[in-house]
Scaffold this motif. Structure first.
Motif, PDB file in Angstrom:
ATOM      1  N   TRP A  46      -9.206  -0.506  -6.609  1.00 40.57           N
ATOM      2  CA  TRP A  46      -8.939  -1.915  -6.925  1.00 40.57           C
ATOM      3  C   TRP A  46      -7.542  -2.321  -6.426  1.00 40.57           C
ATOM      4  N   ALA A  47      -6.562  -1.449  -6.675  1.00 48.34           N
ATOM      5  CA  ALA A  47      -5.187  -1.767  -6.290  1.00 48.34           C
ATOM      6  C   ALA A  47      -5.046  -1.896  -4.778  1.00 48.34           C
ATOM      7  N   VAL A  48      -5.561  -0.909  -4.042  1.00 53.64           N
ATOM      8  CA  VAL A  48      -5.466  -0.954  -2.584  1.00 53.64           C
ATOM      9  C   VAL A  48      -6.263  -2.137  -2.036  1.00 53.64           C
ATOM     10  N   GLY A  49      -7.455  -2.357  -2.572  1.00 54.55           N
ATOM     11  CA  GLY A  49      -8.289  -3.459  -2.112  1.00 54.55           C
ATOM     12  C   GLY A  49      -7.628  -4.808  -2.315  1.00 54.55           C
ATOM     13  N   THR A  50      -6.891  -4.959  -3.406  1.00 57.29           N
ATOM     14  CA  THR A  50      -6.207  -6.227  -3.666  1.00 57.29           C
ATOM     15  C   THR A  50      -5.186  -6.543  -2.577  1.00 57.29           C
ATOM     16  N   THR A  51      -4.542  -5.519  -2.044  1.00 54.08           N
ATOM     17  CA  THR A  51      -3.565  -5.745  -0.970  1.00 54.08           C
ATOM     18  C   THR A  51      -4.237  -6.109   0.349  1.00 54.08           C
ATOM     19  N   ARG A  66       0.835  -1.215   0.000  1.00 52.17           N
ATOM     20  CA  ARG A  66       0.000   0.000   0.000  1.00 52.17           C
ATOM     21  C   ARG A  66       0.864   1.258   0.000  1.00 52.17           C
ATOM     22  N   MET A  67       2.013   1.200   0.651  1.00 51.75           N
ATOM     23  CA  MET A  67       2.921   2.354   0.615  1.00 51.75           C
ATOM     24  C   MET A  67       3.419   2.605  -0.810  1.00 51.75           C
ATOM     25  N   VAL A  68       3.764   1.528  -1.519  1.00 51.43           N
ATOM     26  CA  VAL A  68       4.238   1.656  -2.899  1.00 51.43           C
ATOM     27  C   VAL A  68       3.101   2.175  -3.787  1.00 51.43           C
ATOM     28  N   ILE A  69       1.880   1.674  -3.546  1.00 51.35           N
ATOM     29  CA  ILE A  69       0.728   2.142  -4.321  1.00 51.35           C
ATOM     30  C   ILE A  69       0.509   3.635  -4.079  1.00 51.35           C
ATOM     31  N   LEU A  92     -13.579   1.805  -1.710  1.00 56.84           N
ATOM     32  CA  LEU A  92     -12.992   0.992  -0.639  1.00 56.84           C
ATOM     33  C   LEU A  92     -13.949   0.858   0.542  1.00 56.84           C
ATOM     34  N   GLY A  93     -14.560   1.980   0.949  1.00 64.23           N
ATOM     35  CA  GLY A  93     -15.470   1.947   2.094  1.00 64.23           C
ATOM     36  C   GLY A  93     -16.658   1.048   1.860  1.00 64.23           C
ATOM     37  N   ILE A  94     -17.268   1.156   0.701  1.00 62.27           N
ATOM     38  CA  ILE A  94     -18.447   0.344   0.406  1.00 62.27           C
ATOM     39  C   ILE A  94     -18.064  -1.123   0.228  1.00 62.27           C
ATOM     40  N   THR A  95     -16.900  -1.393  -0.367  1.00 60.99           N
ATOM     41  CA  THR A  95     -16.452  -2.780  -0.536  1.00 60.99           C
ATOM     42  C   THR A  95     -16.238  -3.444   0.820  1.00 60.99           C
ATOM     43  N   VAL A  96     -15.546  -2.731   1.725  1.00 57.52           N
ATOM     44  CA  VAL A  96     -15.320  -3.284   3.063  1.00 57.52           C
ATOM     45  C   VAL A  96     -16.644  -3.485   3.787  1.00 57.52           C
ATOM     46  N   GLY A  97     -17.571  -2.535   3.617  1.00 58.37           N
ATOM     47  CA  GLY A  97     -18.884  -2.678   4.238  1.00 58.37           C
ATOM     48  C   GLY A  97     -19.626  -3.914   3.743  1.00 58.37           C
ATOM     49  N   LYS A  98     -19.511  -4.198   2.441  1.00 60.41           N
ATOM     50  CA  LYS A  98     -20.171  -5.385   1.880  1.00 60.41           C
ATOM     51  C   LYS A  98     -19.549  -6.664   2.424  1.00 60.41           C
ATOM     52  N   VAL A  99     -18.215  -6.647   2.617  1.00 59.76           N
ATOM     53  CA  VAL A  99     -17.550  -7.829   3.185  1.00 59.76           C
ATOM     54  C   VAL A  99     -18.073  -8.093   4.590  1.00 59.76           C
ATOM     55  N   VAL A 100     -18.165  -7.023   5.379  1.00 57.53           N
ATOM     56  CA  VAL A 100     -18.690  -7.163   6.743  1.00 57.53           C
ATOM     57  C   VAL A 100     -20.136  -7.615   6.721  1.00 57.53           C
ATOM     58  N   ASP A 101     -20.904  -7.068   5.785  1.00 56.42           N
ATOM     59  CA  ASP A 101     -22.313  -7.436   5.673  1.00 56.42           C
ATOM     60  C   ASP A 101     -22.457  -8.921   5.321  1.00 56.42           C
ATOM     61  N   ALA A 103      -6.384 -10.505   3.915  1.00 52.69           N
ATOM     62  CA  ALA A 103      -6.752 -10.370   5.330  1.00 52.69           C
ATOM     63  C   ALA A 103      -8.262 -10.328   5.534  1.00 52.69           C
ATOM     64  N   MET A 104      -9.036 -10.320   4.443  1.00 52.62           N
ATOM     65  CA  MET A 104     -10.488 -10.222   4.564  1.00 52.62           C
ATOM     66  C   MET A 104     -11.142 -11.371   3.798  1.00 52.62           C
ATOM     67  N   PRO A 105     -11.869 -12.236   4.485  1.00 50.26           N
ATOM     68  CA  PRO A 105     -12.495 -13.365   3.804  1.00 50.26           C
ATOM     69  C   PRO A 105     -13.556 -12.907   2.806  1.00 50.26           C
ATOM     70  N   ASP A 106     -13.594 -13.604   1.659  1.00 55.55           N
ATOM     71  CA  ASP A 106     -14.610 -13.345   0.629  1.00 55.55           C
ATOM     72  C   ASP A 106     -14.577 -11.899   0.129  1.00 55.55           C
ATOM     73  N   TYR A 107     -13.365 -11.331   0.035  1.00 61.56           N
ATOM     74  CA  TYR A 107     -13.246  -9.951  -0.452  1.00 61.56           C
ATOM     75  C   TYR A 107     -13.553  -9.909  -1.946  1.00 61.56           C
ATOM     76  N   ALA A 108     -14.373  -8.973  -2.352  1.00 59.79           N
ATOM     77  CA  ALA A 108     -14.675  -8.764  -3.774  1.00 59.79           C
ATOM     78  C   ALA A 108     -14.955  -7.285  -3.983  1.00 59.79           C
ATOM     79  N   LEU A 109     -14.279  -6.690  -4.962  1.00 60.00           N
ATOM     80  CA  LEU A 109     -14.443  -5.258  -5.216  1.00 60.00           C
ATOM     81  C   LEU A 109     -15.884  -4.946  -5.608  1.00 60.00           C
ATOM     82  N   VAL A 110     -16.438  -3.919  -4.973  1.00 62.22           N
ATOM     83  CA  VAL A 110     -17.794  -3.468  -5.273  1.00 62.22           C
ATOM     84  C   VAL A 110     -17.707  -2.040  -5.809  1.00 62.22           C
ATOM     85  N   VAL A 111     -18.130  -1.857  -7.049  1.00 61.28           N
ATOM     86  CA  VAL A 111     -18.148  -0.517  -7.639  1.00 61.28           C
ATOM     87  C   VAL A 111     -19.534   0.081  -7.412  1.00 61.28           C
ATOM     88  N   PRO A 112     -19.646   1.122  -6.587  1.00 62.60           N
ATOM     89  CA  PRO A 112     -20.967   1.709  -6.281  1.00 62.60           C
ATOM     90  C   PRO A 112     -21.425   2.630  -7.412  1.00 62.60           C
TER      91      PRO A 112
END
Length: 850
Positions: free
Chosen positions: A794-799, A440-443, A515-524, A803-812
């Motif tokens: 997408w790049a940050v989410g991939t990193t 993430r630092m490199v990104i 990123l916020g909505i994607t993480v929210g969907k993972v938690v949901d 650490a997050m089960p069932d992570y999938a990018l969500v484009v709002p």
């Protein structure tokens, strides 16, 4: 030349107004942040120092430590015997022992008063004349018996409690009732933060928070003439526990002041980053303004050259204009920043937090920073236009009103932009391949170069992108649409600079949103797919551990079908400590949707271990494998792996074991939550059944699955709203940039607009032309910003995916649609004044304008 520059500033007040406003907003953000944090830092430090008035020496216990063998060693706190030894010293005037922890007070409806994280309980420790100097009583007195308490005034007022009333108080166990002995005021930080403070009798507080006969802290007062340093030297030999530290009150106050400074530094840094973004966006507006002003004054500047002014003098005259504008903006920004600091303070107070009083702190460094930033940003942004001014040839300039960039300069710009963009994209891809925080630092570094490359390439991108929408504009809006598209690319540099400010803001907004909505969907998904429990029982505000009685009480209550605690424990495997979850083997399968890959969860009831898939692979474990472990109490044992399950990060630790096994090796088990199923499934009646079973405990939250989703979703939305608010300043400056560009573009095209009016383009269509030009430029920047923002998300989410089960990018798409719509609205609003000015031009006067 300076007088000439000053006259030019005064002659173009309207044109420079947007520049002044942009710099003023950025400087106000910076200076407001500095004034607010300096004021808060001084107030909190003063409050901290006040709380240690009269404390010559403070002794603090950090609890029991662990030896090399993992076993606990040392005392749980400072013993009464140690207190008595300290009290017997010749220079000691008084000693008071302190213990503290969580305590929640319910109002008349049984709801918790104050914020969970700042609700505190402590002991009342009178030292002289039966009084504790930390508290000033407005009613009654401190608790003198085990069944009495005292409350801070704000909490008593909120609960409508008076001396003599019965108050329901909860710690981490069952609710208890106490008589209210007194109401007090205090400088305690928990109360100032909007929480509550309950004072218990010392013995009661020791039983609740530590152990009978022990304290967490001693405050030692010195007799007149006694030295704090001498007392400290005498007290240290009396402390035989290495986990206990003694220091003077003055030293402790200084340490706390440094901690406050560090905390304020983090907040200040975050706010200054957003202020920096606003100023960075403002640079484009300033650059555009001075570029256009120089272009419009080409003949005037050429005349100066013709009558003897050299290149350096002409350049310095433009820089002098920037200096005057910067100084004025900095002064206004400083005044605005002071007002902003007052506003922030009032806003925080409106949320219930009681900030310490005190005058505003306007440090000399803040004044210098405001002036330097305002002048420096404006001057630096004007350097390139000033340099171009110096290159104007007197004769050539007098014969041409406009000197567009030549093909060679644009070619060089495109090559440089391409190289920087490719470097940025390469770094982002490298960061994705690295993963984790390092990736993430490199990104982050790649993102910076990508944005710079985009800014440099925008003139090249503007022509094909805007040309692609020209047919649609012409078809829908006719001649005004065609002219608007042509005007938008007439000066690619100007369009690029105007669009860049919007692109930067929307890049950041889009990245955060995705990123916020994607993480929210993972938690949901985790709460709906992995969690089968009807309710989750936890301490309000996640403050500490639930008492073991919670699960026991629920298990015995009628109508409760399944109960399992989630006990956070650990054991030592080899040289490493591993976290473990203690659960009820008979019920956990009904409460969590655990995907077992091999073995069976029934093995937990036999004292065996369940291991998460990733841990099993990394440690080469399988069903039937054994682990040699050392428990919390130092005892060693062998655990057999009875099941391997798919990772459930956030719900279960990598190792899962019977809660009874962990309890056998822990004096004080830490129960994060208890999962519950009721007969008939989740319902309001079922939730009330759980609440009633726990005695309507105000310190305990009974959350439904929807509550859990809302809790995480609310946190994410709050974070996003804060970020949107902070980035709002940059977007406001972007709007000013569009207004400024259009206003000066109308001024430049006065003759052209007059000709268009003369050949039949009426006022309404002139307005439409200007509006559409603004919308095209705004949407051009917005689309680029959204595209880059999605890519970076997408790049940050991939990193983060590992650490997050069932992570999938969500484009709002709905939010992105709103962003683009707002960009169009921004264009329409920004065009109101320039469009009105263009439509009101007298066509004959305009045609004669040079």
């Amino acid at each position: 030349m300076f007088r000439t520059a000053l006259r030019n500033v005064l002659a173009h007040k309207a044109r420079l107004l947007m520049t002044v406003l942009a710099v003023t907003l950025g400087v106000a953000f910076v200076s407001g942040t500095l004034v607010f944090t300096d004021t808060l830092k001084k107030s909190l430090s003063g409050q901290s120092a006040k709380s240690y008035e009269g404390v010559a020496v403070s002794v603090t216990s950090y609890g029991q430590g662990r030896g090399d063998d993992g076993q606990k060693e040392g005392e749980p706190g400072i013993s009464q015997q140690t207190l008595d030894k300290v009290k017997a010293l010749g220079g000691v005037d008084a000693v008071s022992g302190r213990v503290s922890g969580f305590a929640g007070v319910g109002d008349e409806d049984g709801k918790l008063i104050g914020s969970g994280w700042s609700n505190k309980g402590s002991n009342y420790s009178p030292v002289k004349d039966g009084e504790d100097p930390r508290y000033t009583f407005t009613q009654g007195s401190g608790p003198a018996r085990a069944d009495q308490i005292a409350l801070d005034k704000a909490t008593a007022d909120a609960g409508k409690y008076k001396v003599g009333d019965t108050v329901r108080v909860a710690t981490n166990g069952p609710v208890k009732e106490y008589g209210l002995a007194g109401v007090f005021t205090t400088e305690d930080g928990a109360v100032q933060a909007g929480g509550s403070l309950v004072l218990f009798d010392t013995k009661v507080a020791q039983e609740l928070y530590l152990k009978p006969g022990y304290f967490q802290e001693l405050s030692v007062g010195a007799k007149a003439g006694a030295s704090a340093d001498q007392l400290l030297a005498e007290i240290k030999p009396l402390l035989d526990d290495k986990n206990t530290k003694a220091q003077t009150g003055a030293e402790l106050a200084r340490e706390q002041a440094k901690e406050i400074e560090r905390g304020m530094g983090n907040m200040s840094t975050m706010l200054l980053v957003f202020a920096g973004i606003s100023l960075f966006v403002g640079v484009f507006l300033i650059y555009n303004t001075f570029t256009m002003l120089v272009t419009q004054r080409t003949k005037e500047l050429a005349l100066l050259r013709a009558v003897g002014a050299n290149r350096g003098q002409v350049m310095r005259s433009v820089l002098a204009e920037a200096l005057v504008v910067g100084a004025l903006s900095a002064a206004l920004g400083l005044i605005g920043g002071i007002g902003l600091a007052i506003g922030i303070r009032s806003l925080i107070g409106s949320f219930g937090a009681k900030l310490p009083g005190g005058a505003l702190v306007i440090a000399p460094g803040t004044v210098v920073a405001a002036l330097v930033i305002g002048i420096l940003v404006t001057t630096v942004a004007a350097v390139l236009p000033a340099w171009r001014t110096g290159r104007i040839a007197p004769v050539a300039a007098m014969g041409s009103a406009h000197l567009p960039a030549n093909a060679k300069s644009l070619l060089l710009r495109n090559v440089i932009g391409s190289v920087i963009s490719l470097l940025g994209i390469g770094l982002v891809v490298l960061g994705v391949s690295m993963g984790g925080s390092d990736g993430r630092m490199v990104i982050g570094a790649g993102s910076f170069f990508m944005l710079i490359g985009m800014i440099v390439l925008l003139p090249l991108l503007s022509k094909p992108v805007i040309a692609s929408v020209r047919p649609a504009l012409q078809k829908v809006f006719g001649i005004p649409g065609k002219l608007a598209a042509q005007n938008a690319v007439r000066n690619p540099r100007r369009t690029a600079v105007t669009a860049a400010s919007l692109a930067i803001g929307l890049t950041l907004v889009t990245t955060l949103s995705v990123l916020g909505i994607t993480v929210g969907k993972v938690v949901d998904r985790m709460s709906t797919e992995k969690l089968k429990a009807d309710y989750r029982v936890s301490m309000s505000g996640d403050m500490g551990s639930l008492d073991t009685s919670v699960a026991e009480t629920l298990a015995k209550s009628p109508g409760i079908k399944a109960v399992s605690p989630q006990t956070a424990g650990y054991f030592k495997v080899g040289d490493d400590f591993r976290s473990a979850s203690g659960v009820n083997p008979a019920a956990i399968g009904q409460l969590l949707n655990i995907e077992v890959l091999s073995g069976s969860l029934d093995s937990l009831a036999k004292g065996e271990l369940a291991v998460a898939e990733k841990t099993a692979k990394s440690k080469d474990l399988a069903v039937g494998s054994t682990l040699q472990v050392q428990y919390d109490d130092g005892q060693k044992g062998t655990l057999k792996v009875g099941a391997v399950y798919k990772d459930m990060e956030g719900l279960l630790s990598p190792y899962v074991i019977d809660d009874k096994v962990l309890a056998q090796h822990s004096e004080d088990p830490y129960i994060r939550e208890v999962y519950v199923n009721v007969d008939g499934g989740a319902s309001k009646a079922g939730q009330q059944k759980v609440v009633d079973a726990l005695g309507k405990n105000p310190a305990i939250t009974v959350a439904t699955q929807q509550d859990m989703r809302n809790e995480m979703g609310g946190m994410i939305n709050t974070m996003l709203n804060v970020m949107y608010g902070l980035l709002g300043m940059a977007l406001i400056i972007s709007v000013l940039g569009v207004v400024n560009t259009l206003a000066m573009s109308v001024f430049e095209r006065t003759q052209e607009i007059g000709m268009l009016r003369a050949i039949g383009l009426d006022r309404s269509r002139v307005k439409n032309m200007i509006r559409l030009e603004a919308v095209v430029i705004s949407l051009f920047g917005a689309v680029l910003g959204v595209a880059i923002g999605v890519f970076l998300a997408w790049a940050v989410g991939t990193t983060m995916a590992k650490a997050m089960p069932d992570y999938a990018l969500v484009v709002p798409y709905d939010r992105i649609g709103i962003f683009l719509l707002l960009a169009a609205v921004v264009g329409v609003l920004a065009a109101m004044w320039p469009a009105r000015s263009a439509a009101r031009l007298n066509m004959l006067t305009a045609i004669k304008t040079e």
